[in-house]
Design a protein around this motif. Sequence first.
Motif, PDB file in Angstrom:
ATOM      1  N   GLY A  49      23.477  -5.125 -46.269  1.00 24.72           N
ATOM      2  CA  GLY A  49      24.294  -5.312 -45.081  1.00 24.72           C
ATOM      3  C   GLY A  49      23.957  -6.535 -44.260  1.00 24.72           C
ATOM      4  O   GLY A  49      24.834  -7.104 -43.601  1.00 24.72           O
ATOM      5  N   GLU A  50      22.700  -6.964 -44.293  1.00 24.05           N
ATOM      6  CA  GLU A  50      22.298  -8.098 -43.476  1.00 24.05           C
ATOM      7  C   GLU A  50      20.955  -8.641 -43.954  1.00 24.05           C
ATOM      8  O   GLU A  50      20.262  -8.028 -44.774  1.00 24.05           O
ATOM      9  N   ALA A  51      20.602  -9.793 -43.397  1.00 23.87           N
ATOM     10  CA  ALA A  51      19.289 -10.395 -43.631  1.00 23.87           C
ATOM     11  C   ALA A  51      18.779 -10.926 -42.300  1.00 23.87           C
ATOM     12  O   ALA A  51      19.561 -11.469 -41.495  1.00 23.87           O
ATOM     13  N   SER A  52      17.483 -10.771 -42.053  1.00 28.49           N
ATOM     14  CA  SER A  52      16.868 -11.252 -40.818  1.00 28.49           C
ATOM     15  C   SER A  52      15.697 -12.157 -41.163  1.00 28.49           C
ATOM     16  O   SER A  52      14.927 -11.872 -42.084  1.00 28.49           O
ATOM     17  N   LEU A  53      15.572 -13.248 -40.416  1.00 25.11           N
ATOM     18  CA  LEU A  53      14.530 -14.242 -40.669  1.00 25.11           C
ATOM     19  C   LEU A  53      13.701 -14.441 -39.410  1.00 25.11           C
ATOM     20  O   LEU A  53      14.243 -14.450 -38.296  1.00 25.11           O
ATOM     21  N   ALA A  54      12.386 -14.586 -39.580  1.00 25.37           N
ATOM     22  CA  ALA A  54      11.489 -14.781 -38.445  1.00 25.37           C
ATOM     23  C   ALA A  54      10.341 -15.702 -38.835  1.00 25.37           C
ATOM     24  O   ALA A  54      10.041 -15.884 -40.025  1.00 25.37           O
ATOM     25  N   ILE A  55       9.708 -16.296 -37.824  1.00 21.30           N
ATOM     26  CA  ILE A  55       8.530 -17.134 -38.004  1.00 21.30           C
ATOM     27  C   ILE A  55       7.329 -16.419 -37.405  1.00 21.30           C
ATOM     28  O   ILE A  55       7.353 -16.021 -36.241  1.00 21.30           O
ATOM     29  N   ALA A  56       6.277 -16.269 -38.214  1.00 24.02           N
ATOM     30  CA  ALA A  56       5.004 -15.735 -37.725  1.00 24.02           C
ATOM     31  C   ALA A  56       4.127 -16.927 -37.355  1.00 24.02           C
ATOM     32  O   ALA A  56       3.689 -17.675 -38.233  1.00 24.02           O
ATOM     33  N   LYS A  70      12.019 -14.276 -34.024  1.00 26.33           N
ATOM     34  CA  LYS A  70      13.199 -14.122 -34.875  1.00 26.33           C
ATOM     35  C   LYS A  70      14.052 -15.378 -34.756  1.00 26.33           C
ATOM     36  O   LYS A  70      14.367 -15.836 -33.658  1.00 26.33           O
ATOM     37  N   VAL A  71      14.419 -15.963 -35.902  1.00 28.74           N
ATOM     38  CA  VAL A  71      15.118 -17.250 -35.876  1.00 28.74           C
ATOM     39  C   VAL A  71      16.560 -17.160 -36.383  1.00 28.74           C
ATOM     40  O   VAL A  71      17.361 -18.052 -36.088  1.00 28.74           O
ATOM     41  N   ALA A  72      16.894 -16.124 -37.145  1.00 34.24           N
ATOM     42  CA  ALA A  72      18.259 -16.064 -37.681  1.00 34.24           C
ATOM     43  C   ALA A  72      18.599 -14.656 -38.169  1.00 34.24           C
ATOM     44  O   ALA A  72      17.703 -13.871 -38.518  1.00 34.24           O
ATOM     45  N   ARG A  73      19.905 -14.378 -38.187  1.00 34.93           N
ATOM     46  CA  ARG A  73      20.423 -13.132 -38.764  1.00 34.93           C
ATOM     47  C   ARG A  73      21.692 -13.488 -39.518  1.00 34.93           C
ATOM     48  O   ARG A  73      22.577 -14.158 -38.988  1.00 34.93           O
ATOM     49  N   VAL A  74      21.780 -13.045 -40.761  1.00 33.82           N
ATOM     50  CA  VAL A  74      22.941 -13.333 -41.599  1.00 33.82           C
ATOM     51  C   VAL A  74      23.587 -12.007 -41.986  1.00 33.82           C
ATOM     52  O   VAL A  74      22.938 -11.145 -42.585  1.00 33.82           O
ATOM     53  N   GLN A  75      24.851 -11.852 -41.650  1.00 37.84           N
ATOM     54  CA  GLN A  75      25.559 -10.612 -41.966  1.00 37.84           C
ATOM     55  C   GLN A  75      26.256 -10.721 -43.318  1.00 37.84           C
ATOM     56  O   GLN A  75      26.682 -11.801 -43.736  1.00 37.84           O
ATOM     57  N   SER A  76      26.397  -9.575 -43.963  1.00 42.45           N
ATOM     58  CA  SER A  76      27.014  -9.519 -45.282  1.00 42.45           C
ATOM     59  C   SER A  76      28.468  -9.065 -45.183  1.00 42.45           C
ATOM     60  O   SER A  76      28.827  -8.264 -44.320  1.00 42.45           O
ATOM     61  N   ALA A 111      17.445 -19.767 -45.244  1.00 48.74           N
ATOM     62  CA  ALA A 111      15.987 -19.703 -45.395  1.00 48.74           C
ATOM     63  C   ALA A 111      15.408 -21.093 -45.647  1.00 48.74           C
ATOM     64  O   ALA A 111      14.357 -21.461 -45.096  1.00 48.74           O
ATOM     65  N   ALA A 112      16.069 -21.887 -46.486  1.00 50.41           N
ATOM     66  CA  ALA A 112      15.601 -23.249 -46.760  1.00 50.41           C
ATOM     67  C   ALA A 112      15.600 -24.090 -45.493  1.00 50.41           C
ATOM     68  O   ALA A 112      14.720 -24.929 -45.287  1.00 50.41           O
ATOM     69  N   GLU A 113      16.578 -23.842 -44.627  1.00 44.39           N
ATOM     70  CA  GLU A 113      16.686 -24.589 -43.369  1.00 44.39           C
ATOM     71  C   GLU A 113      15.601 -24.170 -42.383  1.00 44.39           C
ATOM     72  O   GLU A 113      14.955 -25.008 -41.743  1.00 44.39           O
ATOM     73  N   GLU A 114      15.376 -22.873 -42.236  1.00 44.39           N
ATOM     74  CA  GLU A 114      14.448 -22.366 -41.226  1.00 44.39           C
ATOM     75  C   GLU A 114      12.986 -22.432 -41.678  1.00 44.39           C
ATOM     76  O   GLU A 114      12.087 -22.533 -40.842  1.00 44.39           O
ATOM     77  N   PHE A 115      12.745 -22.364 -42.984  1.00 44.76           N
ATOM     78  CA  PHE A 115      11.374 -22.274 -43.491  1.00 44.76           C
ATOM     79  C   PHE A 115      10.925 -23.554 -44.187  1.00 44.76           C
ATOM     80  O   PHE A 115      10.095 -23.527 -45.091  1.00 44.76           O
ATOM     81  N   SER A 116      11.447 -24.682 -43.782  1.00 42.58           N
ATOM     82  CA  SER A 116      11.118 -25.942 -44.459  1.00 42.58           C
ATOM     83  C   SER A 116       9.652 -26.342 -44.301  1.00 42.58           C
ATOM     84  O   SER A 116       9.113 -27.049 -45.148  1.00 42.58           O
ATOM     85  N   SER A 117       8.996 -25.884 -43.238  1.00 44.54           N
ATOM     86  CA  SER A 117       7.620 -26.321 -42.978  1.00 44.54           C
ATOM     87  C   SER A 117       6.597 -25.192 -43.028  1.00 44.54           C
ATOM     88  O   SER A 117       5.436 -25.409 -42.690  1.00 44.54           O
ATOM     89  N   VAL A 118       7.003 -23.990 -43.425  1.00 43.63           N
ATOM     90  CA  VAL A 118       6.044 -22.885 -43.476  1.00 43.63           C
ATOM     91  C   VAL A 118       5.121 -23.047 -44.682  1.00 43.63           C
ATOM     92  O   VAL A 118       5.471 -23.685 -45.678  1.00 43.63           O
ATOM     93  N   GLN A 119       3.949 -22.456 -44.581  1.00 41.61           N
ATOM     94  CA  GLN A 119       2.990 -22.526 -45.681  1.00 41.61           C
ATOM     95  C   GLN A 119       3.094 -21.338 -46.626  1.00 41.61           C
ATOM     96  O   GLN A 119       2.554 -21.370 -47.723  1.00 41.61           O
TER      97      GLN A 119
END
Length: 384
Positions: A49-56, A70-76, A111-119
């Motif tokens: 139904g959805e996807a949620s993205l966050a940065i720790a 929380k940085v983004a939510r994508v609905q299905s 995810a590629a946009e929001e997590f470009s610099s995460v380790q």
Amino acid sequence: SSILLKKNANNNQTPPVLPPPFPEKMAVHGSGPSADVASEFGVLVIDGGEASLAIAPPNYGQLPGVPLHKVARVQSNIASRTRRGGQSAARFSRTRQLEELEFLRKVAARAAEEFSSVQGLVLGGCANMKHKLVAQLPPLLRRRISCIVSLSCSANWIGLQKAASKVSVARKQHVQRLEGDVVDEFMKCAEASDTSYEWICYGEAETEQALDMGAVKLLLICDDHKNLQKWTKMASSCGSDTTRIQATSDSSAMFCRGYKIGAFLRWPVKPLLEDIQDMDGIEDPEDPENSDSEASTVAPASLENTLPWLRDALQQAGYDETSAEALTIGVEIVLSCDIRTPEERFSDALELLQGQDVPPEVLEEFCLLVGDVLGDAFSDDSWD
């Protein structure tokens, strides 16, 4: 013997490629893989139904009060599994599969946009959607997945928090894996039969000399070394990164028992160290009795204008401050090696700069300036 990179087809030396996050031109000052402990991690949860993205953020899960962002939510828009009347089962199935693929690709792009610099990335969710998402992620982000968590809740804020609870463990495993990669690369260079061994050094005496020259790119030291703080401070003052090695694998245990300390180098130093040792028996060229010596020394004062210019020119060409300083120190050492003729010193310094991909316009100006310092010992095509 020359200590420098030869940029030609007959002698094409290349330094060992360090695993991420150790790019060939490292501009990070810190502690190598250990610096990842203070790096951001991505958290992504997904269901039908959805996807949620966050940065720790750094230290999430280690210090109280550090929030999850929380940085983004994508609905299905995936249709229900229940088929409407008047539509064949095969057609309905194909339509639903296309809608699911579109949703997965949309999540992967975000995810590629929001997590470009995460380790690292913690991926969670229920059922198989999280596994299907892996196939749609870009290769770089796919390699950053630290763990996949099965959840019994929806892909909402609660799901994000449950998945984020694994960040501390994932970060620790991530650091250990990177340390293992670095040690494996070091061991491979040490055992190599080609020129790879020239890009590392080991032992306290040789490593300390390399640090003094500014040639150390990454210092490796056993985590229980008796002088750990001394070496870490020394590396930091020389602009070098440090990685503390724990005996968590066969190769790292071998490093801690045998080598204890070593380093990856910005340029080979072993031949230069051998030249310095050979200087013990060389007569002082400034002695009046040896005034006719062929290999005269370049006085530091004669380079006092050229070297600062070189450092500034390298920075303007895109080198970070530490790399420019280290490369300038290397050139100074080569030009001041009084057991070689001025022509040999000039050639060695030029090859050092060529080996580090210094732009042609900087090389040309360098040739003119050093030519003025050292005299008419070189031909006009020395830098071609």
